[in-house]
Design a protein around this motif. Structure first.
Motif, PDB file in Angstrom:
ATOM      1  N   ASP A  10       3.258   8.440  -4.374  1.00  7.81           N
ATOM      2  CA  ASP A  10       2.275   9.342  -4.983  1.00  7.81           C
ATOM      3  C   ASP A  10       2.113   9.017  -6.469  1.00  7.81           C
ATOM      4  OD1 ASP A  10       1.697  10.720  -2.627  1.00  7.81           O
ATOM      5  OD2 ASP A  10       3.118  12.349  -3.052  1.00  7.81           O
ATOM      6  N   ALA A  40       0.287   5.620  -6.887  1.00  4.72           N
ATOM      7  CA  ALA A  40      -1.146   5.766  -6.618  1.00  4.72           C
ATOM      8  C   ALA A  40      -1.835   6.503  -7.763  1.00  4.72           C
ATOM      9  CB  ALA A  40      -1.353   6.515  -5.301  1.00  4.72           C
ATOM     10  N   PHE A  86      -4.946   8.618  -1.616  1.00  6.80           N
ATOM     11  CA  PHE A  86      -4.568   8.413  -0.225  1.00  6.80           C
ATOM     12  C   PHE A  86      -5.604   9.031   0.706  1.00  6.80           C
ATOM     13  CE2 PHE A  86      -0.395   7.736  -2.086  1.00  6.80           C
ATOM     14  CZ  PHE A  86       0.110   6.710  -1.292  1.00  6.80           C
ATOM     15  N   ALA A 113      -0.791   8.106   5.806  1.00  4.04           N
ATOM     16  CA  ALA A 113      -1.702   8.180   4.661  1.00  4.04           C
ATOM     17  C   ALA A 113      -1.654   6.829   3.960  1.00  4.04           C
ATOM     18  CB  ALA A 113      -1.277   9.297   3.720  1.00  4.04           C
ATOM     19  N   VAL A 114      -2.830   6.295   3.653  1.00  8.56           N
ATOM     20  CA  VAL A 114      -2.921   4.932   3.123  1.00  8.56           C
ATOM     21  C   VAL A 114      -3.890   4.883   1.947  1.00  8.56           C
ATOM     22  CG1 VAL A 114      -3.476   2.537   3.729  1.00  8.56           C
ATOM     23  CG2 VAL A 114      -2.596   4.060   5.476  1.00  8.56           C
ATOM     24  N   CYS A 115      -3.583   4.028   0.999  1.00  5.08           N
ATOM     25  CA  CYS A 115      -4.549   3.687  -0.046  1.00  5.08           C
ATOM     26  C   CYS A 115      -4.268   2.261  -0.494  1.00  5.08           C
ATOM     27  CB  CYS A 115      -4.520   4.663  -1.214  1.00  5.08           C
ATOM     28  SG  CYS A 115      -3.053   4.611  -2.236  1.00  5.08           S
ATOM     29  N   LYS A 141       2.291   5.924   3.491  1.00  3.68           N
ATOM     30  CA  LYS A 141       3.224   7.023   3.721  1.00  3.68           C
ATOM     31  C   LYS A 141       3.115   7.355   5.209  1.00  3.68           C
ATOM     32  CE  LYS A 141       1.473   9.926   0.740  1.00  3.68           C
ATOM     33  NZ  LYS A 141       1.292  11.114  -0.120  1.00  3.68           N
TER      34      LYS A 141
END
Length: 187
Positions: free
Chosen positions: A28, A31, A38, A45-47, A60
Motif C-alpha cells: 500500500d 503504491a 489497486f 488486488a493489483v496495480c 495483494k
C-alpha cells in the motif's frame, strides 16, 4: 524489465491491522508513493507502476495467506515474469520487530504463505523480504500473535521501517537481489 512484488496478507477489515498483513501494508505504501491505485484483479488486488524504466506489478492476493501460491503462480504466468523477478514481502516472527531481511531464496521457515507459494511454483528459489514482527507470545499462541493487532509502540515505529522496505523493493528492481542484500541486510 518487469517484476512481480507480492505482499502477503489476508483480505477483510478484521485482518487489516494485524501483524500477518505487513505485506499488504508495505505494498500500500509503495503504491501510494508511486501514485498507483489497486484495482480488483484475478486472485487479488493489483496495480502496476514504473520506476526508472522498470515495471513493478504489485499484488495483494485475495486467496488468504495459506493459498497465496495460486495468485502468485497466476500473475507470474499472466505477466510472463521470471522467478528471479519475483519478490514476496512477508511477516517473520523469528526477527525482532522492524528488522528487514532480504533473501534470494530459502525455506518457508514455517510460514504457510511461503509454503504454498513454493508448492505452486515447485521451487523455493524466489526472493523474499522478511519484515520482523517479533515473537513475544506464549508457546502455542503463534496464530493469535500474528493475527493480533499491532501495539501502539509497534504502530508508531512502523513508518520508517515500511519506507525502508519500499527502498529495498525499488533497489531489488534496479540493482538485483545480491547487491540489495549487501546494501540493506547489514543495517
Amino acid at each position: 524489465m518487469k517484476y512481480l512484488i507480492v505482499g502477503l496478507g489476508n483480505i477483510g477489515a478484521e485482518y487489516a491491522e494485524t501483524r500477518h498483513n505487513i505485506g499488504f501494508k508495505v505494498l500500500d505504501a509503495f503504491a501510494e508513493a508511486s501514485n498507483a491505485v489497486f484495482g480488483a484483479g484475478r486472485y487479488g488486488a493489483v496495480c502496476e507502476t514504473k520506476y526508472k524504466g522498470r515495471t513493478f506489478v504489485l499484488l495483494k492476493p485475495s486467496t488468504y495467506m495459506n493459498l497465496s501460491g495460486k495468485a502468485v503462480s497466476y500473475w507470474m504466468q499472466a505477466g510472463k515474469i521470471e522467478p528471479e523477478n519475483l519478490l514476496v514481502v512477508v511477516d517473520d516472527i523469528a526477527l525482532p520487530f522492524g528488522t528487514l531481511r532480504l533473501r534470494a531464496r530459502g525455506s518457508d521457515g514455517g510460514h504457510n504463505g511461503l509454503k504454498n507459494i513454493a508448492l505452486m511454483l515447485g521451487s523455493e528459489n524466489y526472493a523474499r523480504l522478511r519484515f520482523g514482527v517479533g515473537g513475544d507470545f506464549p508457546r502455542g499462541h503463534q496464530v493469535d500473535y500474528v493475527l493480533g493487532e499491532w501495539t501502539d509502540q509497534e504502530r508508531s515505529g512502523m513508518p520508517p521501517r515500511i519506507e525502508t522496505a519500499c527502498e529495498i523493493i525499488r533497489s531489488f528492481g534496479l540493482q538485483g537481489v545480491e547487491r540489495t542484500m549487501n546494501a540493506y541486510n547489514k543495517k
